[in-house]
Design a protein around this motif. Structure first.
Motif, PDB file in Angstrom:
ATOM      1  N   UNK A 138       3.909  10.580 -15.303  1.00  0.00           N
ATOM      2  CA  UNK A 138       3.886  11.671 -16.276  1.00  0.00           C
ATOM      3  C   UNK A 138       3.816  11.071 -17.670  1.00  0.00           C
ATOM      4  N   UNK A 139       3.263  11.841 -18.613  1.00  0.00           N
ATOM      5  CA  UNK A 139       3.138  11.313 -19.976  1.00  0.00           C
ATOM      6  C   UNK A 139       2.996  12.436 -20.986  1.00  0.00           C
ATOM      7  N   UNK A 140       3.388  12.127 -22.229  1.00  0.00           N
ATOM      8  CA  UNK A 140       3.101  12.965 -23.390  1.00  0.00           C
ATOM      9  C   UNK A 140       2.118  12.261 -24.322  1.00  0.00           C
ATOM     10  N   UNK A 141       1.602  11.123 -23.908  1.00  0.00           N
ATOM     11  CA  UNK A 141       0.822  10.273 -24.801  1.00  0.00           C
ATOM     12  C   UNK A 141      -0.684  10.462 -24.637  1.00  0.00           C
ATOM     13  N   UNK A 142      -1.386  10.819 -25.717  1.00  0.00           N
ATOM     14  CA  UNK A 142      -2.852  10.886 -25.637  1.00  0.00           C
ATOM     15  C   UNK A 142      -3.474   9.510 -25.446  1.00  0.00           C
ATOM     16  N   UNK A 143      -2.754   8.459 -25.850  1.00  0.00           N
ATOM     17  CA  UNK A 143      -3.281   7.091 -25.702  1.00  0.00           C
ATOM     18  C   UNK A 143      -3.335   6.681 -24.237  1.00  0.00           C
ATOM     19  N   UNK A 144      -2.399   7.186 -23.428  1.00  0.00           N
ATOM     20  CA  UNK A 144      -2.436   6.926 -21.986  1.00  0.00           C
ATOM     21  C   UNK A 144      -3.624   7.646 -21.364  1.00  0.00           C
ATOM     22  N   UNK A 145      -3.810   8.909 -21.721  1.00  0.00           N
ATOM     23  CA  UNK A 145      -4.912   9.700 -21.168  1.00  0.00           C
ATOM     24  C   UNK A 145      -6.259   9.141 -21.612  1.00  0.00           C
ATOM     25  N   UNK A 146      -6.309   8.545 -22.786  1.00  0.00           N
ATOM     26  CA  UNK A 146      -7.558   8.039 -23.353  1.00  0.00           C
ATOM     27  C   UNK A 146      -8.182   6.936 -22.512  1.00  0.00           C
ATOM     28  N   UNK A 180       0.851  -1.184   0.000  1.00  0.00           N
ATOM     29  CA  UNK A 180       0.000   0.000   0.000  1.00  0.00           C
ATOM     30  C   UNK A 180       0.888   1.235   0.000  1.00  0.00           C
ATOM     31  N   UNK A 181       1.563   1.468  -1.136  1.00  0.00           N
ATOM     32  CA  UNK A 181       2.499   2.579  -1.217  1.00  0.00           C
ATOM     33  C   UNK A 181       2.311   3.385  -2.482  1.00  0.00           C
ATOM     34  N   UNK A 182       3.339   4.169  -2.829  1.00  0.00           N
ATOM     35  CA  UNK A 182       3.286   5.083  -3.966  1.00  0.00           C
ATOM     36  C   UNK A 182       4.368   4.707  -4.969  1.00  0.00           C
ATOM     37  N   UNK A 183       4.005   4.681  -6.255  1.00  0.00           N
ATOM     38  CA  UNK A 183       4.960   4.431  -7.330  1.00  0.00           C
ATOM     39  C   UNK A 183       4.933   5.612  -8.294  1.00  0.00           C
ATOM     40  N   UNK A 184       6.099   6.227  -8.515  1.00  0.00           N
ATOM     41  CA  UNK A 184       6.248   7.314  -9.474  1.00  0.00           C
ATOM     42  C   UNK A 184       6.872   6.760 -10.751  1.00  0.00           C
ATOM     43  N   UNK A 185       6.322   7.130 -11.913  1.00  0.00           N
ATOM     44  CA  UNK A 185       6.872   6.684 -13.196  1.00  0.00           C
ATOM     45  C   UNK A 185       6.953   7.889 -14.132  1.00  0.00           C
ATOM     46  N   UNK A 186       8.154   8.215 -14.565  1.00  0.00           N
ATOM     47  CA  UNK A 186       8.351   9.343 -15.468  1.00  0.00           C
ATOM     48  C   UNK A 186       8.228   8.872 -16.920  1.00  0.00           C
ATOM     49  N   UNK A 187       7.379   9.545 -17.693  1.00  0.00           N
ATOM     50  CA  UNK A 187       7.155   9.237 -19.108  1.00  0.00           C
ATOM     51  C   UNK A 187       6.856   7.753 -19.310  1.00  0.00           C
TER      52      UNK A 187
END
Length: 393
Positions: A281-289, A245-252
């Motif tokens: 974080x992301x630059x991808x519209x497919x991730x946001x979709x 039960x923690x936090x994972x950060x992923x860049x791009x």
């Protein structure tokens, strides 16, 4: 542990930013290049780091910088990290050391954060002897990101031990979950065997190959999934990774992934690790979709001051949106067409207005060769040209 809110003042290139509410499961940070997405992840990691040589800098020409984090365990007394302006006299001197105060305030919760930076690829590694000892301290350098140096040794050790009667259930479950990493985005790939040559072999549609010869997209997924499992196993040997039960950060998060996989990765991770809070974080519209409305943090900037844009236009999320709609209305693209198309379209419209039949026909032929055959823009231009040529009266 879950992060609930974040405030940054004069850190890196960010003059100010306030994120009042994080989703407990998935948070997707998006915005233009240079807006500070990585800086935000670094700032969070900075408050949960130990034994790291990386030092976050306060903004130039500012006396101090501040990072204030509210988590579900420190609501009454939020932790504020001071980024001082003092500069070291030499490269071996730490200009400030807040970590003793940090650990006293956050107790042992710094262990609950895992950070993946953008380096996730690996090459073939010959295994002549296993490095089997993982020091816990080496896994708490959140600002440096998760190390992939001993990932192969880790997998081989756990696979060899999984058949032994003295191996505990947590370790057995961890290696079985690690094997699923090969097929989480494409089920035609799966773990085959660990052979006597100490190579990890994978079933693929074209045959069995060592795992280092998978594509960069597969390697990215393996690094993230194995990284989470390994970090939890080393830091919390008594906890099964699915209960972490923690936090994972992923860049791009989209790096090296085909657009189809970009649209699958978040769901795959939240399914494999249901109790983790992901901040990516992301630059991808497919991730946001693939996101719900409360999962997207779309940033805008003015004079270094960042703010989370209101996305009231999508109260039920983005799963029905097109990529073009996300690019323009969420990610802030002015136009999804190329500069060449916009220029030619303007030339074509000017020719129509001037009743210049010869030039209009010439420009249309250029458009016809370069636009998609089913383009609605091409169909409209053809109709307008026919009108100019007098084919419709």
């Amino acid at each position: 542990m879950k992060i609930e809110s974040l405030k940054i003042e004069n850190v890196g290139g960010i003059s100010s930013l306030s994120i009042e509410k994080f989703d407990p499961k998935l948070n997707i940070i998006c915005g233009e290049n240079g807006i500070g997405k990585t800086n935000i992840l670094d700032s969070i990691a900075h408050c949960f780091s130990q034994l790291s040589n990386f030092i976050l800098k306060r903004k130039s020409n500012c006396v101090n910088g501040y990072i204030t984090i509210v988590c579900d365990f420190n609501r009454i007394e939020p932790y504020t990290c001071l980024i001082e302006s003092f500069e070291p006299r030499d490269y071996n001197q730490n200009p400030y050391d807040f970590r003793s105060k940090l650990l006293a305030n956050f107790d042992s919760n710094y262990s609950n954060l895992i950070y993946f930076k953008t380096e996730r690829l690996f090459s073939h590694k010959w295994i002549s002897s296993l490095e089997i000892y993982d020091e816990v301290e080496n896994h708490l350098k959140n600002l440096d990101g998760v190390s992939i140096q001993l990932a192969k040794d880790w997998f081989i050790k756990n696979e060899l031990l999984s058949s032994q009667p003295y191996t505990n259930d947590n370790d057995k479950n961890s290696i079985e979950l690690a094997k699923k990493a090969f097929g989480i985005l494409n089920k035609s790939y799966s773990f085959s065997a660990l052979k006597q040559d100490m190579e990890i072999y994978i079933n693929t549609p074209t045959g069995i190959i060592p795992y280092e010869y998978l594509s960069s997209g597969f390697k990215t997924c393996i690094t993230i999934v194995w990284g989470i499992i390994r970090e939890v196993q080393v830091r919390f040997p008594d906890i099964f990774v699915k209960d972490f039960n923690g936090v994972v950060l992923i860049d791009e998060i989209e790096l090296h992934l085909h657009p189809e996989w970009q649209g699958k990765i978040c769901n795959a991770l939240t399914t494999l690790f249901p109790n983790i809070q992901f901040i990516i974080s992301t630059h991808s519209p497919h991730v946001i979709q693939t996101a719900e409305a409360n999962e997207v943090i779309a940033l805008s900037r003015k004079n270094g001051h960042l703010e989370k844009r209101t996305l009231d236009i999508a109260p039920y999320g983005f799963k029905g949106w097109t990529v073009e709609e996300i690019l323009t209305d969420v990610m802030g693209m002015r136009d999804t067409r190329t500069e060449w198309f916009r220029s030619k379209q303007k030339e074509f419209d000017n020719a129509l207005d001037a009743n210049d039949v010869l030039n209009a026909n010439k420009i249309f032929n250029e458009l016809r060769l370069k636009l998609h055959p089913s383009s609605t823009d091409l169909a409209l231009s053809r109709f307008q040209l026919d009108m100019l040529n007098g084919r419709y009266k």
